[in-house]
Motif scaffolding. Structure first.
Motif, PDB file in Angstrom:
ATOM      1  N   GLU A  95     -20.717   7.646   4.931  1.00  0.00           N
ATOM      2  CA  GLU A  95     -19.927   8.483   4.025  1.00  0.00           C
ATOM      3  C   GLU A  95     -19.656   7.843   2.666  1.00  0.00           C
ATOM      4  N   GLY A  96     -19.707   6.518   2.602  1.00  0.00           N
ATOM      5  CA  GLY A  96     -19.439   5.842   1.338  1.00  0.00           C
ATOM      6  C   GLY A  96     -17.990   5.928   0.892  1.00  0.00           C
ATOM      7  N   LEU A  97     -17.067   6.014   1.831  1.00  0.00           N
ATOM      8  CA  LEU A  97     -15.649   6.159   1.510  1.00  0.00           C
ATOM      9  C   LEU A  97     -14.841   4.894   1.802  1.00  0.00           C
ATOM     10  N   ASN A  98     -15.508   3.773   1.989  1.00  0.00           N
ATOM     11  CA  ASN A  98     -14.826   2.543   2.375  1.00  0.00           C
ATOM     12  C   ASN A  98     -14.134   1.816   1.231  1.00  0.00           C
ATOM     13  N   LYS A  99     -14.298   2.295  -0.007  1.00  0.00           N
ATOM     14  CA  LYS A  99     -13.625   1.732  -1.182  1.00  0.00           C
ATOM     15  C   LYS A  99     -13.871   0.231  -1.336  1.00  0.00           C
ATOM     16  N   GLY A 100     -15.028  -0.230  -0.895  1.00  0.00           N
ATOM     17  CA  GLY A 100     -15.375  -1.644  -1.030  1.00  0.00           C
ATOM     18  C   GLY A 100     -14.931  -2.507   0.139  1.00  0.00           C
ATOM     19  N   PHE A 101     -14.169  -1.939   1.071  1.00  0.00           N
ATOM     20  CA  PHE A 101     -13.760  -2.692   2.261  1.00  0.00           C
ATOM     21  C   PHE A 101     -14.961  -2.757   3.198  1.00  0.00           C
ATOM     22  N   THR A 102     -15.326  -3.963   3.598  1.00  0.00           N
ATOM     23  CA  THR A 102     -16.552  -4.146   4.369  1.00  0.00           C
ATOM     24  C   THR A 102     -16.325  -4.583   5.806  1.00  0.00           C
ATOM     25  N   HIS A 103     -15.202  -5.234   6.081  1.00  0.00           N
ATOM     26  CA  HIS A 103     -14.957  -5.804   7.399  1.00  0.00           C
ATOM     27  C   HIS A 103     -13.657  -5.249   7.981  1.00  0.00           C
ATOM     28  N   CYS A 104     -13.692  -4.930   9.280  1.00  0.00           N
ATOM     29  CA  CYS A 104     -12.504  -4.446   9.974  1.00  0.00           C
ATOM     30  C   CYS A 104     -12.312  -5.268  11.246  1.00  0.00           C
ATOM     31  N   PHE A 105     -11.108  -5.782  11.424  1.00  0.00           N
ATOM     32  CA  PHE A 105     -10.742  -6.553  12.608  1.00  0.00           C
ATOM     33  C   PHE A 105      -9.611  -5.816  13.310  1.00  0.00           C
ATOM     34  N   ILE A 106      -9.725  -5.672  14.621  1.00  0.00           N
ATOM     35  CA  ILE A 106      -8.702  -4.987  15.399  1.00  0.00           C
ATOM     36  C   ILE A 106      -8.204  -5.961  16.459  1.00  0.00           C
ATOM     37  N   VAL A 107      -6.954  -6.358  16.317  1.00  0.00           N
ATOM     38  CA  VAL A 107      -6.324  -7.306  17.239  1.00  0.00           C
ATOM     39  C   VAL A 107      -5.310  -6.531  18.075  1.00  0.00           C
ATOM     40  N   THR A 108      -5.364  -6.711  19.384  1.00  0.00           N
ATOM     41  CA  THR A 108      -4.367  -6.109  20.258  1.00  0.00           C
ATOM     42  C   THR A 108      -3.475  -7.223  20.792  1.00  0.00           C
ATOM     43  N   PHE A 109      -2.181  -7.085  20.523  1.00  0.00           N
ATOM     44  CA  PHE A 109      -1.204  -8.053  20.993  1.00  0.00           C
ATOM     45  C   PHE A 109      -0.572  -7.554  22.280  1.00  0.00           C
ATOM     46  N   ASP A 110      -0.194  -8.498  23.148  1.00  0.00           N
ATOM     47  CA  ASP A 110       0.476  -8.134  24.395  1.00  0.00           C
ATOM     48  C   ASP A 110       1.764  -7.368  24.141  1.00  0.00           C
ATOM     49  N   ASN A 111       2.485  -7.759  23.085  1.00  0.00           N
ATOM     50  CA  ASN A 111       3.782  -7.146  22.801  1.00  0.00           C
ATOM     51  C   ASN A 111       4.262  -7.591  21.415  1.00  0.00           C
ATOM     52  N   GLU A 112       5.440  -7.121  21.057  1.00  0.00           N
ATOM     53  CA  GLU A 112       6.029  -7.439  19.759  1.00  0.00           C
ATOM     54  C   GLU A 112       6.219  -8.944  19.579  1.00  0.00           C
ATOM     55  N   GLN A 113       6.646  -9.625  20.636  1.00  0.00           N
ATOM     56  CA  GLN A 113       6.837 -11.077  20.563  1.00  0.00           C
ATOM     57  C   GLN A 113       5.541 -11.785  20.198  1.00  0.00           C
ATOM     58  N   SER A 114       4.444 -11.345  20.758  1.00  0.00           N
ATOM     59  CA  SER A 114       3.145 -11.971  20.481  1.00  0.00           C
ATOM     60  C   SER A 114       2.775 -11.815  19.014  1.00  0.00           C
ATOM     61  N   ARG A 115       3.002 -10.629  18.464  1.00  0.00           N
ATOM     62  CA  ARG A 115       2.702 -10.426  17.043  1.00  0.00           C
ATOM     63  C   ARG A 115       3.619 -11.288  16.176  1.00  0.00           C
ATOM     64  N   THR A 116       4.877 -11.370  16.559  1.00  0.00           N
ATOM     65  CA  THR A 116       5.842 -12.168  15.808  1.00  0.00           C
ATOM     66  C   THR A 116       5.438 -13.640  15.793  1.00  0.00           C
ATOM     67  N   LYS A 117       4.892 -14.147  16.895  1.00  0.00           N
ATOM     68  CA  LYS A 117       4.424 -15.538  16.958  1.00  0.00           C
ATOM     69  C   LYS A 117       3.138 -15.723  16.152  1.00  0.00           C
ATOM     70  N   TYR A 118       2.296 -14.704  16.114  1.00  0.00           N
ATOM     71  CA  TYR A 118       0.993 -14.780  15.459  1.00  0.00           C
ATOM     72  C   TYR A 118       1.090 -14.974  13.947  1.00  0.00           C
ATOM     73  N   LEU A 119       1.951 -14.192  13.306  1.00  0.00           N
ATOM     74  CA  LEU A 119       1.994 -14.190  11.844  1.00  0.00           C
ATOM     75  C   LEU A 119       2.258 -15.572  11.240  1.00  0.00           C
ATOM     76  N   PRO A 120       3.256 -16.339  11.716  1.00  0.00           N
ATOM     77  CA  PRO A 120       3.483 -17.666  11.131  1.00  0.00           C
ATOM     78  C   PRO A 120       2.732 -18.792  11.851  1.00  0.00           C
ATOM     79  N   HIS A 121       1.926 -18.456  12.845  1.00  0.00           N
ATOM     80  CA  HIS A 121       1.234 -19.486  13.645  1.00  0.00           C
ATOM     81  C   HIS A 121       0.349 -20.346  12.740  1.00  0.00           C
ATOM     82  N   PRO A 122       0.341 -21.666  12.951  1.00  0.00           N
ATOM     83  CA  PRO A 122      -0.473 -22.568  12.108  1.00  0.00           C
ATOM     84  C   PRO A 122      -1.962 -22.202  12.072  1.00  0.00           C
TER      85      PRO A 122
END
Length: 159
Positions: A95-122
């Motif tokens: 379709e050519g509608l990606n606006k230059g975005f080329t890569h997509c990553f989909i991460v599934t976290f077990d829960n909110e706590q997991s996402r909260t730990k992920y963001l500041p993780h070293p």
């Protein structure tokens, strides 16, 4: 203009994310369920969070550096607990509608706590340091899977 492009990207990406999640849920729900599932298991699966990240790289970025970003992002699953799954791919839409975005990553976290730990993780911060020099733009959207799960569940949830 930039806000208009972001609004259009969101309008295009959200339905794709919803359809992808619905397909993945239907695929997983087609497998026979264990008869002795406990309510705690049902509740924990409803807490899963899907984290969708799309990258647009700077024009002229070194392909080897982009490959390193791909490798390092994918490696986060083995480095950070609470990541249930990690999938990714390069845009191949005709379709050519990606606006230059080329890569997509989909991460599934077990829960909110997991996402909260992920963001500041070293390890996540180390990945971001690799990404930033070649990143032109990023789009992120997170959502709980329970809203889709209840819409496609064949049986009522265990109370």
């Amino acid at each position: 203009l930039k806000m208009n492009l972001m609004t259009q990207l969101i309008r295009l990406t959200v339905p794709i994310c919803v359809w992808m999640s619905a397909f993945m849920h239907l695929e997983s729900s087609a497998k026979p369920a264990a008869k002795n599932l406990k309510p705690a298991l049902e509740n924990s699966s409803m807490e899963k969070i899907r984290h969708v990240v799309c990258f647009k790289f700077k024009e002229g970025s070194d392909p080897a550096k982009i490959k390193k970003v791909e490798r390092e992002f994918a490696a986060l699953k083995g480095k950070i607990s609470g990541i249930r799954s990690l999938e990714w791919g390069k845009n191949n839409s005709p379709e050519g509608l990606n606006k230059g975005f080329t890569h997509c990553f989909i991460v599934t976290f077990d829960n909110e706590q997991s996402r909260t730990k992920y963001l500041p993780h070293p390890d996540h911060k180390a990945f971001v340091a690799i990404l930033k020099p070649i990143l032109d733009d990023v789009f992120v959207i997170d959502f709980n899977l329970d809203s889709l799960s209840s819409a496609f569940r064949k049986e009522p949830p265990i109370q």
